[in-house]
Design an enzyme around this catalytic site. Structure first.
Site, PDB file in Angstrom:
ATOM      1  N   CYS A 213       1.105  -1.260   0.184  1.00 57.70           N
ATOM      2  CA  CYS A 213       0.129  -0.113  -0.490  1.00 57.70           C
ATOM      3  C   CYS A 213       0.662   1.755  -0.070  1.00 57.70           C
ATOM      4  O   CYS A 213       1.526   1.340   0.738  1.00 57.70           O
ATOM      5  CB  CYS A 213      -1.166   0.029   0.990  1.00 57.70           C
ATOM      6  SG  CYS A 213      -2.041   1.344   1.594  1.00 57.70           S
TER       7      CYS A 213
ATOM      8  N   CYS B 162      -0.581   3.856   2.067  1.00 61.20           N
ATOM      9  CA  CYS B 162       0.025   4.114   3.711  1.00 61.20           C
ATOM     10  C   CYS B 162       0.997   3.659   3.909  1.00 61.20           C
ATOM     11  O   CYS B 162       1.661   4.257   4.864  1.00 61.20           O
ATOM     12  CB  CYS B 162      -0.523   2.309   4.052  1.00 61.20           C
ATOM     13  SG  CYS B 162      -1.872   1.935   3.615  1.00 61.20           S
ATOM     14  N   ASP B 163       2.088   3.577   3.194  1.00 65.71           N
ATOM     15  CA  ASP B 163       3.779   3.269   3.759  1.00 65.71           C
ATOM     16  C   ASP B 163       4.541   4.147   2.388  1.00 65.71           C
ATOM     17  O   ASP B 163       5.632   4.112   3.474  1.00 65.71           O
ATOM     18  CB  ASP B 163       3.820   1.931   3.271  1.00 65.71           C
ATOM     19  CG  ASP B 163       2.743   1.385   4.225  1.00 65.71           C
ATOM     20  OD1 ASP B 163       3.359   1.634   5.201  1.00 65.71           O
ATOM     21  OD2 ASP B 163       2.750  -0.256   3.997  1.00 65.71           O
TER      22      ASP B 163
END
Ligand code: NAP
Length: 322
Positions: free
Chosen positions: A139, A142-143
């Site tokens: 992701c 997200c990261d």
């Protein structure tokens, strides 16, 4: 209808809160069926993990994935849908009302709309599991931030790999896309953007065979599929975007599914069990777009409404699977 008085009884239970689930909830709510949505792990579904959605009509400048999810939720709730942060574990589709066991208890649902979405496919190579969250990610939204000024590799050759690789260029010092062929599935616009981007590099005809690192990822072992030549590639991060598998384990043996594990629906989003519908990526291996998922969700709710209305009009029996 239920024989357990602790059951929460609902007319329409929606499993999943991505674009399909929340659109189904909107339509069921407007039909005054007071639907309940069980969010699952990710409120807003996979779309909420997308940084910017540029192809959902009505947003000429694009819209953030989480923001679009919130708007979907607000609109469904405005008409009476209830969104519960809860997770379904088991379903009993052997008789109606259908039973759904969740973290919080049990639901009895007259109709069920399954919108449990899909999860990223893993490479299944040594080091992948151990280093997930320690350099390996599925992701970018997200990261991506964790890789500020770092070196990142991306595996995949489809729209997801290109879109996410381009997103990661905001943070990373370089993004190297590793693909097992020399042709891509990604659309022409994304390919052009990536090829023109100064931070993007490409390694073609190559697979990752091992992810190496103790506490965190340090390098990848690569193999050229044409020459079998092996090499090492030093990187701080690896993002894997090689497709998705539908979240249908709970329905195995209970609903008809395709060889790939997608719930089979007809053009009315009906599954093999009357009163049970499926919509979005759990039933769609082809399109996987916010707009197509939302459309499927709306169709499922319209059909569930017709099904319940049909039953109300039939005094005996209930064979109203239109
Ligand atoms: P995809 O189109 O199925 O692409 C998966 C990619 O991963 C392919 O390039 C495939 O290689 C590669 N791959 C698969 N298994 C692999 C393995 N074990 N090792 C190495 N590489 C592997 O998946 P996607 O990119 O997630 O897209 C899925 C669908 O969603 C598509 O229809 C896409 O158009 C759509 N989508 C659209 C957008 C958008 O419109 N903006 C964004 C995201 C996704 P091969 O090419 O060699 O098979």
């Amino acid at each position: 209808m239920s024989n357990n008085e602790n059951d929460k009884q609902v007319k329409v239970l929606v499993l999943g809160s991505g674009p399909a689930g929340l659109s189904a909830a909107l339509y069921a709510a407007r039909a005054e069926l007071a639907p309940v949505v069980l969010t699952g792990m990710q409120l807003g579904g996979q779309a909420a993990l997308t940084h910017l959605i540029e192809n959902y009509p009505g947003f000429p400048e694009g819209v953030g994935g989480p923001q679009l999810g919130e708007l979907f939720q607000k609109q469904a709730e405005h008409f009476g849908a209830k969104v519960e942060f809860d997770m379904a574990h088991e379903v009993d589709l052997s008789q109606r009302p259908y039973k759904v066991t969740t973290d919080s208890g049990e639901y009895s649902a007259e109709t069920l709309i399954i919108t449990t979405g899909a999860n990223p496919v893993h490479l299944n190579i040594p080091g992948e599991e151990k280093l997930t969250g320690r350099g390996v990610s599925y992701c970018a939204t997200c990261d991506g931030w964790f890789f500020k000024d770092k070196k990142v590799a991306v595996v995949g050759g489809g729209d997801s790999a290109f879109e996410e690789a381009l997103f990661i260029t905001r943070y990373a010092s370089s993004v190297t896309l590793i693909h097992r062929r020399d042709e891509f599935r990604a659309g022409a616009i994304l390919q052009k953007r990536a090829k023109d981007h100064p931070k993007m590099n490409f390694i073609l005809n190559t697979v990752v065979t091992e992810i190496v690192g103790d506490d965190k990822l340090t390098k990848l072992k690569l193999k050229n599929v044409n020459t079998n030549e092996e090499s090492a590639f030093e990187t701080d991060g690896l993002f894997i975007f090689i497709g998705h598998t539908p979240n249908t384990q709970m329905f195995a043996g209970k609903l008809e599914m395709s060889d790939l594990g997608y719930v089979i629906v007809n053009d009315k989003m009906e599954t093999s069990v009357p009163g049970v519908y499926a919509a979005g990526e759990v039933a769609d291996p082809h399109f996987r777009q916010v707009i197509t998922s939302a459309g499927m969700g709306a169709a499922a709710a319209i059909q569930a409404t017709r099904y319940l209305e049909g039953e109300e009009n039939v005094p005996e029996g209930g064979a109203v699977h239109s």
